[in-house]
Motif scaffolding. Sequence first.
Motif, PDB file in Angstrom:
ATOM      1  N   PHE A  53      82.194 -22.111 -64.713  1.00 22.47           N
ATOM      2  CA  PHE A  53      82.141 -20.658 -64.892  1.00 22.47           C
ATOM      3  C   PHE A  53      81.896 -19.951 -63.558  1.00 22.47           C
ATOM      4  CE2 PHE A  53      80.729 -21.517 -69.451  1.00 22.47           C
ATOM      5  CZ  PHE A  53      82.003 -21.320 -69.958  1.00 22.47           C
ATOM      6  N   THR A  54      81.073 -20.542 -62.716  1.00 22.58           N
ATOM      7  CA  THR A  54      80.810 -19.953 -61.403  1.00 22.58           C
ATOM      8  C   THR A  54      82.094 -19.962 -60.569  1.00 22.58           C
ATOM      9  OG1 THR A  54      78.501 -20.690 -61.505  1.00 22.58           O
ATOM     10  CG2 THR A  54      79.353 -20.081 -59.335  1.00 22.58           C
ATOM     11  N   TRP A  55      82.803 -21.080 -60.575  1.00 21.07           N
ATOM     12  CA  TRP A  55      84.066 -21.201 -59.844  1.00 21.07           C
ATOM     13  C   TRP A  55      85.064 -20.141 -60.315  1.00 21.07           C
ATOM     14  CZ3 TRP A  55      85.904 -23.527 -55.629  1.00 21.07           C
ATOM     15  CH2 TRP A  55      87.282 -23.630 -55.475  1.00 21.07           C
ATOM     16  N   ASN A  56      85.104 -19.923 -61.618  1.00 21.01           N
ATOM     17  CA  ASN A  56      86.050 -18.955 -62.178  1.00 21.01           C
ATOM     18  C   ASN A  56      85.603 -17.502 -61.992  1.00 21.01           C
ATOM     19  OD1 ASN A  56      87.825 -20.941 -63.030  1.00 21.01           O
ATOM     20  ND2 ASN A  56      86.859 -21.139 -65.030  1.00 21.01           N
ATOM     21  N   SER A  57      84.339 -17.287 -61.688  1.00 27.57           N
ATOM     22  CA  SER A  57      83.806 -15.929 -61.543  1.00 27.57           C
ATOM     23  C   SER A  57      83.759 -15.436 -60.101  1.00 27.57           C
ATOM     24  CB  SER A  57      82.396 -15.860 -62.127  1.00 27.57           C
ATOM     25  OG  SER A  57      82.421 -16.167 -63.494  1.00 27.57           O
TER      26      SER A  57
END
Length: 187
Positions: A53-57
């Motif tokens: 989720f961090t990578w995608n955010s």
Amino acid sequence: MDDAQIINLYFARNENAIVETKNKYQNMCYIVAYNILYSREDSEECVNDTWLFTWNSIPPRRPSILSSFVSKITRNTAIDRYRKRNAQKRMDSHMEDIAGEVEKIGSAISSDIEIYLKKKELVKLFDHFLSTLSERDRDIFIRRYWYMDPIKAIADRHACGESKIKSVLARSRKKLYRLLKEAGYEG
């Protein structure tokens, strides 16, 4: 590596960003997830989901405080997993206790929380509220209601009895509820 450098790695789409984030914040994120789920396996899965989720955010977001950003993702992921796991079941006593403690506050703000300006007003109100607490009381409040630490863990952290922690939390909730009521959030 500092947070700004890690965030720059995300913007460069360098996969080392995940490695560095994991190295720096894995333990914190695991504790956040475990305090909600009480399951090693589920907590580890939430933490792994946090990195995705961090990578995608990031990008497009550029968090100002990376630790808060990843802990919020972990917390939300763990709460979602908890809800799915306990759908149609009675809440366990740990989460039931926390839910009961904040029920009155939650009902005071629930009707207006969706309105953007009210959200900004609420953030200011919570910031003000937290600034009025002593450092110890603020830590106790945040450990209980953000990290969802058990009362015993907070008592151990502050080298005092559980009844003292419950008393501090009750006074803090009462103070917060009074501020919410004065600001027009009455439920």
